[in-house]
Structures are given as C-alpha cells and as structure tokens.
Motif scaffolding. Structure first.
Motif, PDB file in Angstrom:
ATOM      1  N   LEU A  31      43.114  88.103 -39.665  1.00  0.00           N
ATOM      2  CA  LEU A  31      44.147  89.015 -40.142  1.00  0.00           C
ATOM      3  C   LEU A  31      44.155  90.306 -39.325  1.00  0.00           C
ATOM      4  O   LEU A  31      43.119  90.898 -39.048  1.00  0.00           O
ATOM      5  N   THR A  32      45.343  90.725 -38.932  1.00  0.00           N
ATOM      6  CA  THR A  32      45.537  92.016 -38.272  1.00  0.00           C
ATOM      7  C   THR A  32      46.479  92.851 -39.141  1.00  0.00           C
ATOM      8  O   THR A  32      47.100  92.340 -40.082  1.00  0.00           O
ATOM      9  N   ARG A  62      42.841  75.242 -36.307  1.00  0.00           N
ATOM     10  CA  ARG A  62      41.700  74.700 -37.043  1.00  0.00           C
ATOM     11  C   ARG A  62      41.218  75.569 -38.191  1.00  0.00           C
ATOM     12  O   ARG A  62      40.222  75.244 -38.834  1.00  0.00           O
ATOM     13  N   ALA A  63      41.901  76.681 -38.473  1.00  0.00           N
ATOM     14  CA  ALA A  63      41.455  77.574 -39.542  1.00  0.00           C
ATOM     15  C   ALA A  63      42.620  77.957 -40.438  1.00  0.00           C
ATOM     16  O   ALA A  63      43.784  77.947 -40.022  1.00  0.00           O
ATOM     17  N   PHE A  64      42.285  78.298 -41.664  1.00  0.00           N
ATOM     18  CA  PHE A  64      43.260  78.903 -42.577  1.00  0.00           C
ATOM     19  C   PHE A  64      43.366  80.384 -42.237  1.00  0.00           C
ATOM     20  O   PHE A  64      44.363  80.844 -41.712  1.00  0.00           O
ATOM     21  N   CYS A  65      42.301  81.129 -42.467  1.00  0.00           N
ATOM     22  CA  CYS A  65      42.216  82.534 -42.053  1.00  0.00           C
ATOM     23  C   CYS A  65      40.757  82.934 -42.093  1.00  0.00           C
ATOM     24  O   CYS A  65      40.113  82.860 -43.149  1.00  0.00           O
ATOM     25  N   GLY A 122      36.301  85.841 -46.110  1.00  0.00           N
ATOM     26  CA  GLY A 122      36.660  87.239 -46.309  1.00  0.00           C
ATOM     27  C   GLY A 122      38.054  87.390 -46.874  1.00  0.00           C
ATOM     28  O   GLY A 122      38.389  86.840 -47.922  1.00  0.00           O
ATOM     29  N   LEU A 123      38.893  88.132 -46.156  1.00  0.00           N
ATOM     30  CA  LEU A 123      40.257  88.348 -46.621  1.00  0.00           C
ATOM     31  C   LEU A 123      41.071  87.056 -46.646  1.00  0.00           C
ATOM     32  O   LEU A 123      42.035  86.936 -47.414  1.00  0.00           O
ATOM     33  N   THR A 144      32.751  84.219 -48.814  1.00  0.00           N
ATOM     34  CA  THR A 144      33.217  85.570 -49.131  1.00  0.00           C
ATOM     35  C   THR A 144      32.975  86.503 -47.955  1.00  0.00           C
ATOM     36  O   THR A 144      33.765  87.418 -47.718  1.00  0.00           O
ATOM     37  N   ALA A 145      31.864  86.336 -47.245  1.00  0.00           N
ATOM     38  CA  ALA A 145      31.554  87.025 -45.973  1.00  0.00           C
ATOM     39  C   ALA A 145      31.258  88.522 -46.098  1.00  0.00           C
ATOM     40  O   ALA A 145      30.586  89.092 -45.243  1.00  0.00           O
TER      41      ALA A 145
END
Length: 273
Positions: A31-32, A62-65, A122-123, A144-145
């Motif tokens: 996320l930016t 390959r990732a959601f976020c 995370g986010l 959760t990170a």
C-alpha cells in the motif's frame, strides 16, 4: 479520476459485480498513499453507482496486499495518522465509526468480498478484515505484522480481530505477528472459504454474481446496515431497528417482486426499490 495503482473492471452476465484489483504486483501490492487515496475514491464511486450490486477486492500477481510499502514506512512521519489529507467531512447520515482512514468499508452499501490470492499482511489484513467476507486461495498467508515492525494494533484491528476469530486467536496473531496458513485461517474463521489458487477469483465472482442477480439490492443494503450497527446496539435496539425496517420493506417493490418470482417460479427481477 484516472487510477494509477488500482483497476476497476466489471464482471457477470449483467455487469452488476465490480472487481477492484490492487495493481502493484512487483511490490506484492504494498500500500502507498496513492493507492490508499485511489482505493477510497473507487469505493465511494462504486457506492454511488446503482448498477453495482456487489464488489470483489483482490490483488494482482502473487499477493493480496503485503502491507504498507516499506519505502514509505521508513520515512513515515509520526503525525501521518492525523494528517488532514486523510480526514473527510463528517457525514451525519453514517456512523462515525465507519468514517476513519480505513474503516469506511462497512459504510459502503454493497457487499464487499476480499478474494485473498496470496499474502495479506499488516494493512493488507486490515483491508480484508473490514470486508464483509473473506475468500482465500489455499496458498494464501496471513500476518498482522505490526509488532515485528515495532508498531501496535493499528486502525481498529484490536476491535475487529477478537470479534472475528475470538480473543485468544486475536491475542496470538497480534502479539506474535506469526504467519498463518490458509487452512489455519479457515479453522479460526479468519476466512470463510478456501479455493485452489486457479479457482479463487472465478468462484468469488460467481458468489458475488449470485448475490447481484438473486437477492434484493434493497434488502442487501438494509441488512448490511443492520450488521454494521449491531456491535453498538443492545438486543432491544436491534429488534426495534428490525421492526422499523420490516415495516418499510413490506411496502417496497423488491418485496412484491420477491413474492411474485417465488410464486411464478421464475428468476427474480429486482429493481432495488
């Protein structure tokens, strides 16, 4: 507004399903600030569009976020959380709880389903938790990170997570920041369904289209509002709200159509009115 880091497409036979895709695959859709602003604008736009009856959120590649972009996190000022750029004018028609930086998903009047195709950390996990439902690839991984970055339980996740997975699982995930596999996520109700990676998006879109075509859009909006209000209500207040909404729903066009298509044994033609 032209989007740079997300993409909106339409799906389904009648194009009633909106697919929102995070488009930074080379960065695992981290996320930016640009993506964050675009995502909020996209959901506001889709909320206003009556032709949209369900929304699916997913990631490209390959990732959601994978959470906040590490380059932005490294230079994040301490007062970023209260920057005026993230503040919106208060809408008195919506609960204040659902007007903060990331908590606006429940205020969107359409069901939001996260199709979690890979890492959600995370986010990225926060976005998934604010969704109404979470369907995941069998290879998805969750974390959760925050504690591993020297941070805390951000953006209401300490409120959301115990209500979704229970207090013990929430404490485990938040305090350890460990990685959780898709089967374990399913076992603790972090996600509702698992699919093979190559079937996830197809199956999630099919589920969203079933809602879009076979369920009253008016009913969906009211029920989502009821679910959003319920954590803050007593049972008496929930029943009173249901009674008010029932009185209105019986007078609606969708109620008449709901009865008619059942009696006539034909597909529903709901108008949302």
């Amino acid at each position: 507004m032209m989007f740079k880091q997300i993409e909106i497409t339409r799906a389904g036979a009648q194009q009633h399903v909106a697919l929102v895709t995070l488009m930074r695959p080379e960065k695992m859709n981290a996320l930016t600030k640009v993506m964050e602003q675009e995502l909020r604008e996209a959901f506001a736009r889709l909320d206003r569009d009556d032709s949209v009856r369900a929304i699916v959120l997913t990631g490209s590649g390959r990732a959601f976020c994978a959470g906040m972009d590490i380059d932005e996190l490294e230079v994040l000022p301490p007062d970023d959380i209260s920057e005026m750029a993230w503040m919106r004018a208060y809408d008195m028609n919506r609960r204040a709880d659902y007007q903060s930086r990331y908590s606006y998903f429940p205020a969107v009047r359409k069901p939001i389903i996260s199709a979690i195709n890979g890492a959600a950390a995370g986010l990225g996990l926060v976005l998934a938790l604010y969704s109404d439902m979470r369907f995941a690839s069998e290879s998805a991984v969750f974390s959760t990170a925050f504690a591993k970055r020297g941070l805390i339980a951000e953006h209401g996740i300490a409120y959301l997570l115990p209500r979704i997975v229970g207090p013990g699982h929430a404490a485990d995930l938040l305090l350890s920041s460990r990685k959780v596999t898709a089967p374990e996520a399913l076992s603790m109700n972090l996600v509702q369904r698992l699919y093979p990676a190559d079937q996830l998006l197809e199956q999630t879109l099919a589920y969203a289209e079933d809602i879009a075509l076979n369920v009253s859009p008016r009913s969906v909006k009211v029920i989502k509002h009821q679910l959003g209000e319920s954590p803050f209500q007593t049972l008496t207040e929930s029943i009173a709200m249901a009674n008010r909404e029932m009185f209105l729903s019986i007078q609606s066009e969708d109620f008449k159509e709901g009865v008619a298509h059942f009696i006539e044994r034909r597909p529903a033609r709901f108008s949302g009115r």
